[in-house]
Design an enzyme around this catalytic site. Structure first.
Site, PDB file in Angstrom:
ATOM      1  N   LYS A  12       0.831  -1.206   0.000  1.00  0.00           N
ATOM      2  CA  LYS A  12       0.000   0.000   0.000  1.00  0.00           C
ATOM      3  C   LYS A  12       0.863   1.253   0.000  1.00  0.00           C
ATOM      4  O   LYS A  12       0.635   2.192  -0.778  1.00  0.00           O
ATOM      5  CB  LYS A  12      -0.904   0.016   1.237  1.00  0.00           C
ATOM      6  N   ASN A  13       1.856   1.306   0.887  1.00  0.00           N
ATOM      7  CA  ASN A  13       2.655   2.520   1.048  1.00  0.00           C
ATOM      8  C   ASN A  13       3.484   2.838  -0.185  1.00  0.00           C
ATOM      9  O   ASN A  13       3.924   3.973  -0.358  1.00  0.00           O
ATOM     10  CB  ASN A  13       3.558   2.405   2.276  1.00  0.00           C
ATOM     11  N   CYS A  20      -4.068  13.650  12.201  1.00  0.00           N
ATOM     12  CA  CYS A  20      -3.808  12.212  12.148  1.00  0.00           C
ATOM     13  C   CYS A  20      -3.913  11.637  13.545  1.00  0.00           C
ATOM     14  O   CYS A  20      -3.387  12.211  14.503  1.00  0.00           O
ATOM     15  CB  CYS A  20      -2.420  11.949  11.569  1.00  0.00           C
ATOM     16  N   ARG A  49       2.607  14.454  12.406  1.00  0.00           N
ATOM     17  CA  ARG A  49       3.045  14.204  11.035  1.00  0.00           C
ATOM     18  C   ARG A  49       2.980  15.475  10.167  1.00  0.00           C
ATOM     19  O   ARG A  49       2.281  15.532   9.165  1.00  0.00           O
ATOM     20  CB  ARG A  49       2.228  13.074  10.394  1.00  0.00           C
ATOM     21  N   ASP A  67       4.929   0.491  12.103  1.00  0.00           N
ATOM     22  CA  ASP A  67       3.675  -0.059  11.595  1.00  0.00           C
ATOM     23  C   ASP A  67       3.431  -1.505  12.009  1.00  0.00           C
ATOM     24  O   ASP A  67       2.377  -2.069  11.707  1.00  0.00           O
ATOM     25  CB  ASP A  67       3.642   0.038  10.064  1.00  0.00           C
ATOM     26  N   ARG A  71      -8.371   0.299   4.736  1.00  0.00           N
ATOM     27  CA  ARG A  71      -7.427   1.188   4.066  1.00  0.00           C
ATOM     28  C   ARG A  71      -6.157   0.452   3.653  1.00  0.00           C
ATOM     29  O   ARG A  71      -5.504   0.856   2.686  1.00  0.00           O
ATOM     30  CB  ARG A  71      -7.047   2.357   4.980  1.00  0.00           C
TER      31      ARG A  71
END
Length: 431
Positions: free
Chosen positions: A22-23, A120, A125, A310, A402
């Site tokens: 995803k990233n 966030c 961030r 993560d 997501r």
């Protein structure tokens, strides 16, 4: 809102193919703005975040076509002409990474108006490093009513960019913008994540001249134009680590394919320290755990190749069943222990003080209703539910959607008892 229900206690046995990252995918999609030719991305994950960015790119003039090729899902992005250089708040707020369209818009058209991203849950961030990098490349930046107004009427020019601390998003943004800048750009203290390498490889396939990606110093020699290309999205290391931890939590034997062990070596080392058996293979790994209590582990999150922030929530879930006290230190985001109170609802013993969490292992967890607070927290609760006695229901799973593709399908194929409950009191989807 959907919920996910897990009946714990089933050991996992089988194989899980890891999806594209995803990233990485969302930054590769943004790269399509840099050329008027088609960019074909293979091994594409189908996620809420890629849909969000696709909607934004369409607003800017990109044709986005999702197809199924011989090697799996693909996305073809063609931006023959940028019809709008405005990225509005209603789209950017849905996903912070969509802010990275600013650099490509500026590099190709000389101007852009992009909304600042919203708040966030896991920390501030800020985007100041992004803006300073663009200013170093010659952009004129103004902030007004929540928008970034950027101009470079004579184009961007190469520069020395030295980040005060490692930032993945800012490094990616600088790469995207510098690809079309005149002259050489040198990025110092660059992030070294595999997703940085993946973006550089894609840009180079499009005709960019980038060296040093994956090291702290990256050099970009700007080119006049980029062309179309076909590029395979790198394997998702966070999904890899998450399913490895799920297998360890539930027990059993699971083979993970279409991935790389070097992407998650810091995690695998800690899992072995806890007593999980890891067999490294050329196309992935096999995770085994056969019922014994885990050993407690001490770890600190760090930029790659350190332990990924993560994966911190998922590892905490595993340590709730360790025989002793584990210590987890979070150094990347200031609010990333919000999953701890939810794990405690399942019977975990977690004490949080500042950036440190102490997890005293218990003999068993017990199912309960819990609520996701962010993407990685949501999947940590699913992992915990795999081992909890009784039923665990996780609400607000739009966070999970997501970043995890077909999670229920992948886990249920290995024997997990997991199902999605559609809407409030809605129909259940059995997996």
């Amino acid at each position: 809102m959907d919920r996910i229900a897990i009946t714990g206690g089933a050991r996992l046995q089988g194989e899980i193919a890891i999806s594209g990252a995803k990233n990485s995918a969302i930054k590769l999609m943004a790269a399509s703005l840099l050329t008027d030719e088609p960019l074909r991305l293979t091994n594409m994950p189908r996620l809420a975040d890629t849909r969000f960015l696709g909607a934004l790119l369409r607003r800017l003039g990109t044709e986005v076509e999702e197809v199924n090729g011989p090697d799996g899902p693909q996305t073809v992005l063609t931006t023959g002409e940028i019809t709008s250089a405005i990225a509005p708040y209603d789209l950017v707020r849905q996903m912070r990474a969509s802010f990275n369209v600013l650099g490509p818009l500026l590099a190709r058209t000389g101007q852009a108006k992009v909304s600042l991203p919203g708040g966030c849950a896991i920390g501030a961030r800020p985007v100041d490093l992004h803006l300073k990098a663009l200013e170093a490349l010659g952009a004129q930046i103004d902030l007004h009513e929540g928008y970034v107004y950027a101009q470079a009427p004579r184009g961007l020019k190469g520069a020395q960019i030295d980040f005060p601390f490692v930032s993945v998003g800012a490094t990616e943004h600088a790469l995207l913008a510098a690809a079309l800048a005149r002259g050489e750009t040198v990025i110092g203290n660059a992030a070294c994540e595999p997703e940085i390498v993946d973006l550089a490889d894609c840009l180079n396939a499009m005709g960019a001249r980038i060296e040093g990606a994956g090291t702290p110093v990256v050099r970009i020699l700007g080119v006049d134009r980029l062309k179309g290309a076909t590029h395979a999205v790198v394997a998702d290391r966070i999904e890899t680590g998450t399913y490895a931890l799920a297998a360890a939590m539930a027990g059993g034997e699971v083979r993970l394919t279409n991935t790389r062990t070097d992407f998650v070596e810091s995690l695998l080392t800690k899992m072995e320290e806890a007593g999980v058996e890891v067999e490294r293979r050329a196309d992935g790994m096999v995770i085994r755990r056969n019922g014994h209590r885990l050993a407690p582990v001490e770890l600190t999150t760090d930029p790659y190749p350190g332990f990924a922030t993560d994966l911190q929530a998922q590892f905490m879930a595993l340590m709730t069943l360790a025989d002793g006290e584990s210590v987890i230190r979070e150094t990347i985001f200031e609010n990333r222990f919000m999953h701890a109170p939810e794990l405690m609802r399942l019977g975990a013993e977690v004490a949080v003080a500042g950036g440190e969490a102490r997890v005293k292992g218990v003999e068993r967890l017990t199912g309960a209703p819990v609520m996701a607070t962010d993407l990685r927290a949501s999947v940590s609760l699913v992992i915990a539910g795999l081992a909890a006695q009784g039923e665990t229901t996780v609400s607000r799973v739009y966070h999970l959607d997501r970043g995890f593709e077909r999670l229920e399908e992948k886990l249920s194929a290995c024997g997990a008892q997991i199902r999605r409950i559609r809407g409030e009191g809605g129909q259940e989807d059995e997996e």
